[in-house]
Design a protein around this motif. Structure first.
Motif, mmCIF file in Angstrom:
data_model
loop_
_atom_site.group_PDB
_atom_site.id
_atom_site.type_symbol
_atom_site.label_atom_id
_atom_site.label_comp_id
_atom_site.label_asym_id
_atom_site.label_seq_id
_atom_site.Cartn_x
_atom_site.Cartn_y
_atom_site.Cartn_z
ATOM 1 N N MET A 37 1.176 2.499 16.588
ATOM 2 C CA MET A 37 0.141 2.132 15.611
ATOM 3 C C MET A 37 -0.398 3.341 14.858
ATOM 4 S SD MET A 37 -1.923 -1.078 17.213
ATOM 5 C CE MET A 37 -1.030 -2.630 17.509
ATOM 6 N N PRO A 38 -0.747 4.455 15.542
ATOM 7 C CA PRO A 38 -1.119 5.648 14.776
ATOM 8 C C PRO A 38 0.003 6.165 13.886
ATOM 9 C CG PRO A 38 -1.853 5.843 17.048
ATOM 10 C CD PRO A 38 -0.976 4.630 16.981
ATOM 11 N N LEU A 39 1.254 6.050 14.361
ATOM 12 C CA LEU A 39 2.386 6.476 13.531
ATOM 13 C C LEU A 39 2.474 5.620 12.274
ATOM 14 C CD1 LEU A 39 4.956 8.183 13.165
ATOM 15 C CD2 LEU A 39 6.198 6.429 14.453
ATOM 16 N N TYR A 62 -8.041 -4.443 1.370
ATOM 17 C CA TYR A 62 -7.610 -3.098 1.742
ATOM 18 C C TYR A 62 -8.611 -2.444 2.689
ATOM 19 C CZ TYR A 62 -6.745 1.899 1.397
ATOM 20 O OH TYR A 62 -6.526 3.215 1.702
ATOM 21 N N LEU A 63 -9.894 -2.557 2.371
ATOM 22 C CA LEU A 63 -10.925 -1.944 3.206
ATOM 23 C C LEU A 63 -10.933 -2.566 4.601
ATOM 24 C CD1 LEU A 63 -13.276 0.052 3.375
ATOM 25 C CD2 LEU A 63 -14.789 -1.781 2.564
ATOM 26 N N ALA A 64 -10.825 -3.900 4.679
ATOM 27 C CA ALA A 64 -10.833 -4.581 5.977
ATOM 28 C C ALA A 64 -9.589 -4.196 6.788
ATOM 29 C CB ALA A 64 -10.891 -6.092 5.773
ATOM 30 N N HIS A 65 -8.430 -4.179 6.139
ATOM 31 C CA HIS A 65 -7.180 -3.852 6.834
ATOM 32 C C HIS A 65 -7.194 -2.410 7.310
ATOM 33 C CE1 HIS A 65 -3.016 -4.371 7.914
ATOM 34 N NE2 HIS A 65 -2.629 -3.361 7.147
ATOM 35 N N TRP A 66 -7.697 -1.513 6.490
ATOM 36 C CA TRP A 66 -7.748 -0.091 6.841
ATOM 37 C C TRP A 66 -8.726 0.155 7.981
ATOM 38 C CZ3 TRP A 66 -11.501 3.747 6.767
ATOM 39 C CH2 TRP A 66 -11.015 5.058 6.913
ATOM 40 N N LEU A 67 -9.927 -0.396 7.884
ATOM 41 C CA LEU A 67 -10.931 -0.189 8.923
ATOM 42 C C LEU A 67 -10.478 -0.773 10.264
ATOM 43 C CD1 LEU A 67 -14.314 -0.869 7.068
ATOM 44 C CD2 LEU A 67 -13.477 1.309 7.949
ATOM 45 N N LEU A 68 -9.892 -1.968 10.220
ATOM 46 C CA LEU A 68 -9.439 -2.591 11.460
ATOM 47 C C LEU A 68 -8.298 -1.794 12.082
ATOM 48 C CD1 LEU A 68 -9.793 -4.924 13.393
ATOM 49 C CD2 LEU A 68 -8.215 -6.277 11.999
ATOM 50 N N GLY A 69 -7.384 -1.305 11.248
ATOM 51 C CA GLY A 69 -6.284 -0.506 11.770
ATOM 52 C C GLY A 69 -6.757 0.781 12.417
ATOM 53 N N ILE A 70 -7.674 1.497 11.739
ATOM 54 C CA ILE A 70 -8.212 2.731 12.307
ATOM 55 C C ILE A 70 -8.998 2.435 13.576
ATOM 56 C CG2 ILE A 70 -9.823 4.634 11.921
ATOM 57 C CD1 ILE A 70 -7.232 4.953 10.423
ATOM 58 N N ALA A 79 7.548 -2.211 10.196
ATOM 59 C CA ALA A 79 8.384 -2.323 11.393
ATOM 60 C C ALA A 79 7.690 -1.725 12.616
ATOM 61 C CB ALA A 79 9.722 -1.626 11.157
ATOM 62 N N SER A 80 7.069 -0.564 12.440
ATOM 63 C CA SER A 80 6.395 0.073 13.575
ATOM 64 C C SER A 80 5.232 -0.772 14.079
ATOM 65 C CB SER A 80 5.891 1.464 13.174
ATOM 66 O OG SER A 80 4.865 1.376 12.193
ATOM 67 N N GLN A 81 4.517 -1.435 13.162
ATOM 68 C CA GLN A 81 3.385 -2.268 13.583
ATOM 69 C C GLN A 81 3.850 -3.549 14.267
ATOM 70 O OE1 GLN A 81 0.197 -0.596 13.080
ATOM 71 N NE2 GLN A 81 1.987 0.715 12.854
ATOM 72 N N ILE A 82 4.955 -4.125 13.792
ATOM 73 C CA ILE A 82 5.492 -5.329 14.439
ATOM 74 C C ILE A 82 5.947 -5.007 15.863
ATOM 75 C CG2 ILE A 82 7.387 -6.993 14.408
ATOM 76 C CD1 ILE A 82 7.209 -7.001 11.366
ATOM 77 N N VAL A 83 6.666 -3.900 16.027
ATOM 78 C CA VAL A 83 7.105 -3.495 17.363
ATOM 79 C C VAL A 83 5.902 -3.199 18.251
ATOM 80 C CG1 VAL A 83 8.405 -1.770 18.667
ATOM 81 C CG2 VAL A 83 9.298 -2.615 16.497
ATOM 82 N N ALA A 84 4.871 -2.568 17.676
ATOM 83 C CA ALA A 84 3.667 -2.258 18.447
ATOM 84 C C ALA A 84 2.986 -3.521 18.946
ATOM 85 C CB ALA A 84 2.695 -1.437 17.593
ATOM 86 N N VAL A 85 2.906 -4.548 18.107
ATOM 87 C CA VAL A 85 2.295 -5.811 18.523
ATOM 88 C C VAL A 85 3.114 -6.471 19.625
ATOM 89 C CG1 VAL A 85 1.704 -8.141 17.762
ATOM 90 C CG2 VAL A 85 1.144 -6.191 16.314
ATOM 91 N N ILE A 86 4.441 -6.425 19.502
ATOM 92 C CA ILE A 86 5.309 -7.013 20.531
ATOM 93 C C ILE A 86 5.115 -6.299 21.868
ATOM 94 C CG2 ILE A 86 7.706 -7.356 21.229
ATOM 95 C CD1 ILE A 86 8.390 -7.749 18.267
ATOM 96 N N LEU A 87 5.067 -4.972 21.847
ATOM 97 C CA LEU A 87 4.879 -4.213 23.076
ATOM 98 C C LEU A 87 3.511 -4.471 23.690
ATOM 99 C CD1 LEU A 87 6.501 -0.791 22.094
ATOM 100 C CD2 LEU A 87 7.478 -2.605 23.495
ATOM 101 N N ALA A 88 2.471 -4.551 22.838
ATOM 102 C CA ALA A 88 1.134 -4.841 23.343
ATOM 103 C C ALA A 88 1.073 -6.230 23.963
ATOM 104 C CB ALA A 88 0.109 -4.722 22.218
ATOM 105 N N THR A 89 1.764 -7.186 23.353
ATOM 106 C CA THR A 89 1.814 -8.545 23.905
ATOM 107 C C THR A 89 2.508 -8.550 25.257
ATOM 108 O OG1 THR A 89 1.892 -9.460 21.661
ATOM 109 C CG2 THR A 89 2.561 -10.909 23.460
ATOM 110 N N ALA A 90 3.603 -7.796 25.371
ATOM 111 C CA ALA A 90 4.295 -7.693 26.654
ATOM 112 C C ALA A 90 3.391 -7.067 27.715
ATOM 113 C CB ALA A 90 5.571 -6.865 26.497
ATOM 114 N N GLY A 91 2.621 -6.042 27.313
ATOM 115 C CA GLY A 91 1.683 -5.430 28.246
ATOM 116 C C GLY A 91 0.593 -6.389 28.673
#
Length: 251
Positions: free
Chosen positions: A70-72, A159-167, A98-110
């Motif tokens: 996610m930081p990447l 954009y502001l909501a997506h950026w703030l939530l991501g950070i 792609a990195s965010q989709i994989v991150a969500v999948i890994l978090a779901t597995a965790g």
């Protein structure tokens, strides 16, 4: 620049607020039942080979998700502001997705691993933050796929909501990884110093790149202005002292 400063301030304040509300305080109820429950949470954990493997797998999944991918993804989408090539921007954008989709999948597995194999009384900070974090992790890609077209008035709000939530997810996620490492040390008595050092080095490197990206355009602009100013000075000197192209006449 002021807008980015306010965004960072809001992100930090939001993350601190989540941690403040989720962290149990000293003035919590001190009834015998609650004291007994608290006592149980700090009891040494008997690690079987199976449980040890599950804990390590859970830690790896969550670190690779909220602590790395996610930081990447944030860094990848941020680099696009310094890239002029359309093809490069597309590559960076799809790499971000792609990195965010994989991150969500890994978090779901965790999350599935945690729910199915661990005690989930949600009576400690790590589990409470993790529960809230899972919800926001699954909400973020939904907001991303609902991205409005450029030029739409709602685009700036999105954009502001997506950026703030991501950070916020990255900050709180990394904090919860630290809390999880500390909890593992308390429950097992095993040393976690190497993992803490490695995580700190990684987070510091990503934070440096993130802040450096914000200043890179400013540095380049200053160099261009200095070069342009130097060219103007040279042209002014040439006009003030024109070269004598005529041959000297000898009497």
């Amino acid at each position: 620049m002021l807008l980015f400063g306010r965004k960072r301030l809001l992100a930090v304040l939001g993350s601190c607020t989540v941690l403040l509300f989720l962290t149990p305080t000293q003035c919590a109820s001190s009834s015998p039942d609650s004291l007994n429950q608290s006592y149980k949470t700090v009891q040494p954990l008997e690690l079987t080979p199976k449980l040890s493997l599950q804990l390590k797998l859970h830690a790896f999944l969550l670190w690779s998700s909220v602590g790395f991918l996610m930081p990447l993804g944030v860094l990848l989408i941020r680099i696009t502001s310094n890239v002029k090539s359309t093809n490069s921007i597309k590559i960076l954008f799809y790499s971000h997705v792609a990195s965010q989709i994989v991150a969500v999948i890994l978090a779901t597995a965790g999350a599935v691993l945690s729910i199915s194999n661990f005690e989930n009384a949600f009576n400690n900070t790590h589990q409470r933050i993790g529960l809230v974090l899972y919800g926001f992790i699954w909400l973020q890609p939904l907001i991303g796929f609902l991205r409005p077209d450029r030029g739409v008035k709602f685009r700036s709000v999105w954009y502001l909501a997506h950026w703030l939530l991501g950070i916020g997810i990255c900050v709180v996620g990394v904090a919860n990884v630290y809390i999880g490492i500390h909890t593992y040390h308390e429950r097992t008595g095993r040393s976690v110093r190497p993992w803490t050092v490695l995580l700190t080095v990684e987070v510091s490197a990503m934070a440096f790149v993130y802040l450096f990206q914000d200043r890179w355009n400013h540095v380049v602009r200053q160099q261009q202005e200095a070069a342009a100013l130097g060219d103007d000075d040279e042209q002014s000197e040439e006009h003030a002292y024109p070269a004598n192209d005529h041959k000297e006449v000898v009497p």
